[in-house]
Design a protein around this motif. Sequence first.
Motif, PDB file in Angstrom:
ATOM      1  N   GLU A 105       0.674  -1.251  -0.049  1.00 50.07           N
ATOM      2  CA  GLU A 105       0.039  -0.119   0.209  1.00 50.07           C
ATOM      3  C   GLU A 105       0.930   1.347  -0.009  1.00 50.07           C
ATOM      4  O   GLU A 105       0.455   2.242  -0.857  1.00 50.07           O
ATOM      5  CB  GLU A 105      -1.157  -0.097   1.243  1.00 50.07           C
ATOM      6  N   PRO A 106       1.904   1.408   0.813  1.00 47.31           N
ATOM      7  CA  PRO A 106       2.605   2.565   0.963  1.00 47.31           C
ATOM      8  C   PRO A 106       3.176   2.870  -0.490  1.00 47.31           C
ATOM      9  O   PRO A 106       3.463   3.927  -0.956  1.00 47.31           O
ATOM     10  CB  PRO A 106       3.552   2.430   1.944  1.00 47.31           C
ATOM     11  N   ALA A 107       3.843   1.786  -1.165  1.00 48.06           N
ATOM     12  CA  ALA A 107       4.574   1.998  -2.211  1.00 48.06           C
ATOM     13  C   ALA A 107       3.681   2.474  -3.477  1.00 48.06           C
ATOM     14  O   ALA A 107       4.099   3.337  -4.215  1.00 48.06           O
ATOM     15  CB  ALA A 107       5.343   0.601  -2.635  1.00 48.06           C
ATOM     16  N   ILE A 108       2.502   1.842  -3.552  1.00 46.77           N
ATOM     17  CA  ILE A 108       1.378   2.374  -4.608  1.00 46.77           C
ATOM     18  C   ILE A 108       1.098   3.698  -4.281  1.00 46.77           C
ATOM     19  O   ILE A 108       0.930   4.530  -4.985  1.00 46.77           O
ATOM     20  CB  ILE A 108       0.266   1.392  -4.423  1.00 46.77           C
ATOM     21  N   ALA A 109       0.959   4.058  -3.072  1.00 45.74           N
ATOM     22  CA  ALA A 109       0.545   5.461  -2.671  1.00 45.74           C
ATOM     23  C   ALA A 109       1.655   6.439  -3.141  1.00 45.74           C
ATOM     24  O   ALA A 109       1.571   7.501  -3.982  1.00 45.74           O
ATOM     25  CB  ALA A 109       0.107   5.674  -1.121  1.00 45.74           C
ATOM     26  N   GLN A 110       2.859   6.200  -2.945  1.00 44.29           N
ATOM     27  CA  GLN A 110       4.089   6.789  -3.350  1.00 44.29           C
ATOM     28  C   GLN A 110       4.389   6.860  -4.831  1.00 44.29           C
ATOM     29  O   GLN A 110       4.818   7.876  -5.372  1.00 44.29           O
ATOM     30  CB  GLN A 110       5.233   6.427  -2.627  1.00 44.29           C
TER      31      GLN A 110
END
Length: 279
Positions: A105-110
Amino acid sequence: MSIITALEHVVDREHVYPFLVPKQAPTLDVSHKVLLYLEGISVSFDGFKAINDLNLYINDGELRCIIGPNGAGKTTMMDIITGKTRPDCGSAWFGQTIDLLAMDEPAIAQAGIGRKFQKPTVFEELSVWENLELAMADDRDVWSIFNARLNSEQSSMLLETIELIGLQENAKMPAGRLSHGQKQWLEIGMLLMQKPRLLLVDEPVAGMTHQEMDRTAELLISLAGRHSVVVVEHDMDFVRNLAGDDRTVTVLHQGSVLSEGRMSKVQQDPKVVEVYLGE
C-alpha cells in the motif's frame, strides 16, 4: 495543545498517509496513453466472488464514473488498485511498467495513486492550511514540518490548491469546524498536495447539500487532464452532471463490467435498467 500533540492524537494508525511514505516512487510510463490496466482480475471471499474476470482501462487524464448496485465490487476494485486486497488471479498495471500487484500500500501511494474514502479523513484539530501543509509531498521530516518555512514553489502550490478547493476564507479555521462538504474538499486538496497521477474518489457527495454537490462536480471536472480521476458514486443525478455527454461511465455488476459508454448509452441499456437503474 501544540500542533504536534494534536497530530499525535488524530493520526489514524490504520490509515496509509502518503506523506509518511519514503520517497522512492518508480518511474511512470504512459506512452500508450493508458494509465491503469486491470485485466482478468478475480477475487473471492469465503466462496463469494467479489470480482469476476474484471477488465478495466483508464486513460491518462480521464475522468471516469463507475456505478453499480451494492455488492457490485466497486470497493473491492479500489482495494485491489491500492494494494489493500490481493486478487486470486489477473494483472494490475499503473502505466506500462509499474506492477501494482508486486507492491504494498505505501509503495502504491508513493507511485502516484491517491484514494479518498467516503468518510473524510482530515486532522480536525489542525487548521485547513496546516492540513494542506502537512500533506505536502516533500522530503521534510513530518514532525518538524511546521517549524520550516515554505519555499516559493511550495507556497504557490498550497495557495493554488486552497483556491481550487474553495477554502481560502477558511484557511485558519480548524478542520473540525468545517461542514461535511468542506471536509470532503479539504481531503481532496490534501491528496492533490501529494501530486498524484490517479485519484480514486469513493462516493464524494454522500450527505452533501445540492449546492455542495454542484461544487464537488465542478472541482472533480477541473482536475481531469492534470490527473486521472475515478469516481465511484450511487447518486445518479450527480453522475449525470459529472459525466455529461462526453465522458465514459462504467457499470459494474457481480464483479464484472456490465456496460460501458456514454451516460445516454448506459441509461438505455436494458441490462443496466434491469440490475441497477430499474431497481
